[in-house]
Scaffold this motif. Structure first.
Motif, PDB file in Angstrom:
ATOM      1  N   PHE A  59     -23.372 -12.710  -7.790  1.00 37.29           N
ATOM      2  CA  PHE A  59     -22.544 -11.784  -8.104  1.00 37.29           C
ATOM      3  C   PHE A  59     -23.004 -10.418  -8.652  1.00 37.29           C
ATOM      4  N   GLY A  60     -24.392 -10.273  -8.869  1.00 36.61           N
ATOM      5  CA  GLY A  60     -24.917  -9.095  -9.503  1.00 36.61           C
ATOM      6  C   GLY A  60     -24.621  -8.693 -10.665  1.00 36.61           C
ATOM      7  N   PHE A  61     -24.483  -9.907 -11.529  1.00 34.32           N
ATOM      8  CA  PHE A  61     -24.290  -9.525 -12.950  1.00 34.32           C
ATOM      9  C   PHE A  61     -25.273  -9.221 -13.794  1.00 34.32           C
ATOM     10  N   ASN A  62     -25.156  -8.454 -14.777  1.00 34.78           N
ATOM     11  CA  ASN A  62     -26.647  -7.672 -15.565  1.00 34.78           C
ATOM     12  C   ASN A  62     -26.897  -8.807 -16.631  1.00 34.78           C
ATOM     13  N   ASN A  63     -26.303  -9.979 -17.022  1.00 29.93           N
ATOM     14  CA  ASN A  63     -26.614 -10.940 -17.670  1.00 29.93           C
ATOM     15  C   ASN A  63     -25.699 -12.135 -17.527  1.00 29.93           C
ATOM     16  N   ASP A  64     -26.224 -13.289 -18.167  1.00 29.80           N
ATOM     17  CA  ASP A  64     -25.571 -14.428 -18.219  1.00 29.80           C
ATOM     18  C   ASP A  64     -24.352 -14.532 -18.946  1.00 29.80           C
TER      19      ASP A  64
END
Length: 123
Positions: A59-64
């Motif tokens: 999903f292209g998240f910046n962090n987990d």
């Protein structure tokens, strides 16, 4: 081909299916609906074992932390279950409700119950 694309094409992909009960549910935001859909597509005989890193890449998240928050929200709202195994630091996620995955053992149990009920009606 990069690793994410290679993974997406080599996995047992069910497609992008999000039922209307999820898609039109005002209780869920867009990210929760997409996360549910990905968990659903990965939930198989032993459940969804995808890591937060998988969801970050997908999903292209910046962090987990975003993945963690979405999983917690879906769990708190009753759409998934999450089982943690502290021995090997892993988790298994299952979709709950009418869209849950039933393994072969559960399917055979349901078939046996159906046969038993049908047998009672034939008397």
């Amino acid at each position: 081909m990069d690793e994410t694309r290679q993974h997406a094409t080599s996995r047992d992909f069910k497609g992008a299916f999000i039922p209307k009960e999820i898609w039109c549910n005002p209780e869920l935001n867009g990210d929760e609906k997409l996360m549910w859909g990905e968990i659903y597509s990965l939930d198989n005989d032993f459940g969804c074992i995808a890591s937060n890193e998988h969801f970050m890449e997908m999903f292209g998240f910046n962090n987990d932390r975003k993945a963690q928050r979405l999983i917690k929200s879906l769990k708190d709202k009753g759409y998934i279950t999450v089982e943690h195994d502290k021995r090997n630091d892993s988790r298994v996620i299952h979709v709950v409700g009418k869209f849950r995955h039933l393994d072969k053992r559960h399917m055979s149990d349901l078939e046996a119950m159906r046969d038993e009920l049908l047998g009672k009606f034939k008397m």
